[in-house]
Design a protein around this motif. Structure first.
Motif, mmCIF file in Angstrom:
data_model
loop_
_atom_site.group_PDB
_atom_site.id
_atom_site.type_symbol
_atom_site.label_atom_id
_atom_site.label_comp_id
_atom_site.label_asym_id
_atom_site.label_seq_id
_atom_site.Cartn_x
_atom_site.Cartn_y
_atom_site.Cartn_z
ATOM 1 N N TRP A 344 0.821 -1.205 0.000
ATOM 2 C CA TRP A 344 0.000 0.000 0.000
ATOM 3 C C TRP A 344 0.859 1.260 0.000
ATOM 4 O O TRP A 344 0.474 2.287 -0.548
ATOM 5 N N ALA A 345 2.049 1.180 0.586
ATOM 6 C CA ALA A 345 2.964 2.318 0.517
ATOM 7 C C ALA A 345 3.388 2.575 -0.921
ATOM 8 O O ALA A 345 3.544 3.727 -1.350
ATOM 9 N N ASP A 346 3.568 1.499 -1.695
ATOM 10 C CA ASP A 346 3.899 1.655 -3.117
ATOM 11 C C ASP A 346 2.741 2.284 -3.882
ATOM 12 O O ASP A 346 2.936 3.115 -4.773
ATOM 13 N N VAL A 347 1.523 1.879 -3.530
ATOM 14 C CA VAL A 347 0.344 2.464 -4.176
ATOM 15 C C VAL A 347 0.282 3.957 -3.891
ATOM 16 O O VAL A 347 0.010 4.773 -4.786
ATOM 17 N N ALA A 348 0.555 4.336 -2.645
ATOM 18 C CA ALA A 348 0.576 5.766 -2.309
ATOM 19 C C ALA A 348 1.618 6.501 -3.138
ATOM 20 O O ALA A 348 1.393 7.625 -3.588
ATOM 21 N N ARG A 349 2.740 5.847 -3.382
ATOM 22 C CA ARG A 349 3.811 6.472 -4.172
ATOM 23 C C ARG A 349 3.370 6.708 -5.616
ATOM 24 O O ARG A 349 3.540 7.806 -6.144
ATOM 25 N N VAL A 350 2.799 5.689 -6.263
ATOM 26 C CA VAL A 350 2.511 5.806 -7.691
ATOM 27 C C VAL A 350 1.186 6.490 -7.990
ATOM 28 O O VAL A 350 0.979 6.981 -9.105
ATOM 29 N N MET A 351 0.282 6.549 -7.001
ATOM 30 C CA MET A 351 -1.029 7.140 -7.249
ATOM 31 C C MET A 351 -1.231 8.474 -6.542
ATOM 32 O O MET A 351 -2.264 9.110 -6.720
ATOM 33 N N SER A 352 -0.248 8.908 -5.772
ATOM 34 C CA SER A 352 -0.400 10.164 -5.047
ATOM 35 C C SER A 352 0.900 10.953 -4.977
ATOM 36 O O SER A 352 1.014 12.053 -5.503
ATOM 37 N N ILE A 353 1.899 10.396 -4.318
ATOM 38 C CA ILE A 353 3.127 11.147 -4.024
ATOM 39 C C ILE A 353 3.890 11.528 -5.287
ATOM 40 O O ILE A 353 4.221 12.707 -5.498
ATOM 41 N N LYS A 354 4.153 10.556 -6.138
ATOM 42 C CA LYS A 354 4.941 10.837 -7.342
ATOM 43 C C LYS A 354 4.189 11.705 -8.349
ATOM 44 O O LYS A 354 4.778 12.636 -8.924
ATOM 45 N N PRO A 355 2.899 11.473 -8.608
ATOM 46 C CA PRO A 355 2.182 12.377 -9.523
ATOM 47 C C PRO A 355 2.217 13.831 -9.061
ATOM 48 O O PRO A 355 2.410 14.743 -9.860
ATOM 49 N N ALA A 356 2.026 14.044 -7.752
ATOM 50 C CA ALA A 356 2.068 15.411 -7.221
ATOM 51 C C ALA A 356 3.451 16.019 -7.405
ATOM 52 O O ALA A 356 3.594 17.196 -7.740
ATOM 53 N N GLY A 365 -0.463 14.924 -2.373
ATOM 54 C CA GLY A 365 0.553 13.885 -2.323
ATOM 55 C C GLY A 365 1.412 13.923 -1.079
ATOM 56 O O GLY A 365 2.533 13.409 -1.073
ATOM 57 N N GLN A 366 0.900 14.503 0.001
ATOM 58 C CA GLN A 366 1.653 14.593 1.243
ATOM 59 C C GLN A 366 1.325 13.400 2.156
ATOM 60 O O GLN A 366 0.205 12.896 2.159
ATOM 61 N N PRO A 367 2.302 12.931 2.937
ATOM 62 C CA PRO A 367 2.044 11.809 3.849
ATOM 63 C C PRO A 367 0.935 12.140 4.848
ATOM 64 O O PRO A 367 0.654 13.309 5.130
ATOM 65 N N ILE A 368 0.322 11.108 5.375
ATOM 66 C CA ILE A 368 -0.712 11.296 6.396
ATOM 67 C C ILE A 368 0.004 11.523 7.724
ATOM 68 O O ILE A 368 0.322 10.597 8.476
ATOM 69 N N GLU A 369 0.292 12.794 7.981
ATOM 70 C CA GLU A 369 1.021 13.202 9.182
ATOM 71 C C GLU A 369 0.410 14.473 9.737
ATOM 72 O O GLU A 369 -0.182 15.272 8.991
#
Length: 428
Positions: A344-356, A365-369
């Protein structure tokens, strides 16, 4: 009033409560005091950063029979997306500051997701002269990505000039890799199935030759290139090579190219007609491997809605394109999480973090913090859903997964603190 999501599994690991207030994440922990917060039970749900799509067709202005910014962003919310990039092939084309500002304004008014317009590379998408790239960048829409998607910037001199131009302000050219002379009249992937059923074939080399050329051009001028909807094994290998050379190239794969192959064309159902076409099983496996190892940077939906008459017809008369915003995460879950290549961390990377990151967004695309913007997707990985295009939020029903059952669904979406999708329904 703050909202407290209880019992969510952040990136599929740590279970915690998440409190949001004033558009930001204010507290994360176990058994948080409920106080006067609105409480939403998120037990068993995966919490991901709000999804970001670099490749969405919202059709407005001019093609509101297919989609509008409002219906498209409602579909985005239903799919867990908090930001979408609106492609330029509207009517009029998004090739001036005025048109991109209009699209951005429509997105802000709708309020379901951040709408970032993508500017056209060439005037009218005609591939003859550059559009007003700098004016669109300096406009209130602050365009950083430019694409003639739907058409290839096939002239190498024009492509070089575009890459050189956007380099000055850190922009990126997103290429639709399709050599037009090699795909004249093409209807599907060129291979055994096209030969069997008698449809004009679209060779893999038509995509690969443009990718090879553009990677070399990006290297030559020192600019950024993003390759849209990569679909072949050879394309993955070319992008892997380019990255090893230090070339600033990123690439995306679509959910449909990860899950459907050219055998679907045997049905002659135009729902499976898409650009680039569905490829072979070996291409699919190469895309999955490339996504898992980071060669492919992002998932782009290429959400392409069409009116009924454009798909309820003979194959040759059908329009290219499929809807995808509302099924993307479930398809990626099915193809990449359940079999095991990705977490799921990889999914966050390719579907949120990296696109942003590619787009230059700072509040997506920011971490849930704690302290970060409250853009969150809550996904139920254990709830099956049978897809029916007519029941989706998008205005068009041309999903290639019609009647299929996918395991998993988005339950809630939070955009800048606003609950845009709650308990499986778009909020009003």
């Amino acid at each position: 009033m703050s909202t407290l999501f209880t019992g969510a599994s952040i990136l599929g690991t740590d279970v915690a409560d998440i409190r949001i207030d004033g558009g930001v994440i204010t507290e994360i922990g176990e058994n948080l005091d409920r106080g006067d917060s609105r409480v939403v039970d998120a037990t068993g749900l995966i919490a991901l950063p709000g999804l970001v799509d670099l490749h969405t067709h919202l059709r407005q202005p001019g093609r509101e029979d297919s989609e509008t910014v409002l219906t498209g962003t409602r579909a985005a919310a239903a799919g867990g997306y908090t930001a979408v990039h609106a492609m330029a092939n509207t009517t009029p084309v998004q090739d001036t500051a005025g048109v991109v500002e209009q699209v951005a304004k429509l997105g802000k008014k709708a309020g379901y997701a951040f709408v970032q317009p993508v500017g056209a590379v060439t005037v009218g998408l005609n591939g003859e002269r550059l559009a007003e790239l700098e004016a669109m960048h300096e406009s209130r829409a602050k365009v950083t990505m430019f694409s003639d998607d739907g058409k290839c910037v096939s002239d190498p001199v024009l492509m070089r000039r575009a890459l050189e131009y956007v380099r000055s302000f850190g922009g990126v050219i997103a290429q639709h890799a399709q050599e037009p002379r090699l795909t004249e009249g093409a209807q599907m992937h060129e291979g055994s199935v096209s030969a069997e059923i008698g449809l004009a074939g679209w060779p893999a080399v038509a995509e690969e030759s443009i990718i090879a050329r553009d990677c070399l051009l990006a290297q030559h001028v020192g600019s950024r290139l993003h390759v849209l909807h990569v679909s072949t094994k050879g394309s993955v290998e070319l992008i892997r090579w380019a990255k090893l050379q230090g070339i600033e190239v990123t690439a995306e794969a679509t959910p449909h190219h990860l899950s459907l192959d050219h055998a679907k064309a045997r049905t002659y159902d135009p729902r499976y007609k898409v650009n680039p076409p569905l490829r072979t099983e070996s291409d699919i496996e190469a895309l999955k491997a490339g996504l898992a190892d980071g060669t492919i940077d992002t998932i782009g939906t290429d959400h392409a809605p069409h009116p009924v008459e454009a798909k309820d017809c003979e194959w040759a008369a059908g329009a290219f394109g499929m809807t995808g915003l509302e099924t993307a995460l479930a398809v990626v879950h099915q193809e990449m999480i359940i079999p095991g290549p990705m977490t799921w961390a990889d999914v966050a990377r390719v579907m949120s973090i990296k696109p942003a990151e590619i787009s230059g967004m700072t509040d997506q695309g920011q971490p849930i913090e704690v302290g970060n913007p409250a853009n969150i997707c809550f996904y139920d990985p254990n709830s099956p859903v049978t897809v029916h295009g007519a029941d989706q939020e998008t205005k068009s029903a041309n999903t290639p997964y019609e009647g299929a059952t996918l395991l998993g669904r988005v339950r809630h979406t939070v955009f800048r603190g606003r609950l845009t999708y709650l308990e499986g329904k778009v909020t009003e």
